[in-house]
Design an enzyme around this catalytic site. Sequence first.
Site, PDB file in Angstrom:
ATOM      1  N   ASP A 289       8.808  45.256 -25.066  1.00  0.00           N
ATOM      2  CA  ASP A 289       8.790  46.131 -26.234  1.00  0.00           C
ATOM      3  C   ASP A 289       7.626  47.117 -26.198  1.00  0.00           C
ATOM      4  OD1 ASP A 289      11.030  44.795 -27.193  1.00  0.00           O
ATOM      5  OD2 ASP A 289       9.831  43.309 -28.261  1.00  0.00           O
TER       6      ASP A 289
ATOM      7  N   GLU B 180      13.592  55.958 -31.171  1.00  0.00           N
ATOM      8  CA  GLU B 180      14.889  56.040 -30.514  1.00  0.00           C
ATOM      9  C   GLU B 180      15.966  56.364 -31.542  1.00  0.00           C
ATOM     10  OE1 GLU B 180      15.450  53.323 -26.675  1.00  0.00           O
ATOM     11  OE2 GLU B 180      14.779  52.170 -28.398  1.00  0.00           O
TER      12      GLU B 180
ATOM     13  N   ASP C 117       8.993  51.304 -30.969  1.00  0.00           N
ATOM     14  CA  ASP C 117      10.171  50.583 -30.502  1.00  0.00           C
ATOM     15  C   ASP C 117      10.620  49.648 -31.617  1.00  0.00           C
ATOM     16  OD1 ASP C 117      12.063  49.639 -28.397  1.00  0.00           O
ATOM     17  OD2 ASP C 117      11.008  47.747 -28.728  1.00  0.00           O
TER      18      ASP C 117
END
Length: 395
Positions: free
Chosen positions: A347, A265, A181
Site C-alpha cells: 500500500d 486513484e 492509496d
Amino acid sequence: MKVIKYTYKFRLDPNKKQQTLLNKHFGSVRWTYNYFLNQRKTEYINNKKSLNYYDQAAELTQIKKVNEWLKEINSQTLQYSLKCLDMAYQGFFNKRTKFPNFKSKRNKNSFTIPQNVRYDGTKLIVPKFLDGIEMIMERQIKGIIKHCTISKTPTGKYFVSILTELEYKPVSKTNQSVGIDLGIKDFLVLSNGTKIKNHRFVKHYERILAINQKYLSKKTIKSNRYEKQRLKVARIYEKITNSRMDLIHKTTTSLVKQFDTIYLEDLNVKGMMKNHKLAKAIGDVSWGKFIDVLEYKALWNDKQVIHIDRFFPSSKTCSKCGWINNQLTLKDRNWTCPECSSVHDRDFNAAINILNEGYRKNISDGTSDYERGAKINPKKLGISHETLKETEPSS
C-alpha cells in the site's frame, strides 16, 4: 474571502402537536411524489408522452381543491416535491442516475421548505409552524439562509438542515502534495508513510446487529414489540453511519489543511461492489462518500484533488526503478523487486507511485490524456524517477 454554500444541521425537539403536523407533511409530500411519478409512468406507457413539471403543478392545484387534507401542508413544499421528481426524471434521461423509485415511509422521511425560513436564536420558524420548533443548537447560524430540509430518521429523531450562503476564508497554503492509496486493510495509506486505520464499523457491530435482526424477524409486523425491536436495529445502523461519517469528516479536514494537492486513484467502486467476496468490506469503508466530501472541502479551500487513471498499476510498479510485477496478487502485502532488490509494503508503494504519476501528469503538456494499463512506465515516457523526485516538494 469567498462565498460558499454551507449547510447547518440541528436536531429538532417538536412538541406533540408539531410532531403530528410534521408527520402530515412527510406523508403528503410522499403521496404527491408517488402520485405524479405513477402518472408519468402511466402516461408514457399508454400514450408514449412525457409530462413536465408545469403540467403537473397545474394539476396539483386542482387536486388540492378536492383533497382538503393537502391544504394543511405548505404549498411551496408540495411544489418543491414536483421539482425534485422532475430533476430525477431529467437525471435518468441524461444517464446520470437510475429511474426514480416510489418513496416509502419506512425509510428516511423528509420535506423541503424553499423559502421563508428564519430562526429567532433557539427556534426554527417556517410556514405552518409560526410558533417555532425548538432547535438543539451547539453553534450559531452564519450567512444568508436560502432554504431548509426537515427530516425524520428511522429511529424517530427529527433534524433540520439549513442551507446558507456565507463568506468563507480558505485555509492557508502549505505547498505540499500527497498520494493516497485507498484500501481495506487500512482506510488510507499516504505517500509520506502515514496510515489511517480502517475501523470496520459494520464488522464491529455485526454480532449485536445479527442478534437484534433475528429477534426482529420473529416479531409480528406492526405490533408494539415489533416497533420496539425495529428501533433497536435502526439505532445500531445509525451508530454505524454516524461513526463512519465522523471518521470521514475528521480525515478529510486534516488532509485539506495539510496538503494543497491530493492525488487519488479513479476507482470504479460500483464495479468493485459486484465482487461478492469484497462488496461488504468495500461498502463498509465507504470510498465514494470519502471522495465526495474530500472534493467539496478541497473546492472550498482552493485545493486540488486529482484522480489517477484506474488502470495505472500503482501496486505492481516498483517506486524505485519502475519495474512492474505482473505476478502480484491481493494476498501479497509485501514484495521484493528483482531489479533493484527494494522491499515494498504494497500500500505504501502504491501511494508513492500515485504521487509520482500525479507529478508526471503535471510535467506533461497539461493534459490528462495518457496511456492506460500496464503499458504505463516512467522509463518508456522518458522521465526518470530521479527527475520525479527532484520535482517533489520537500515534506
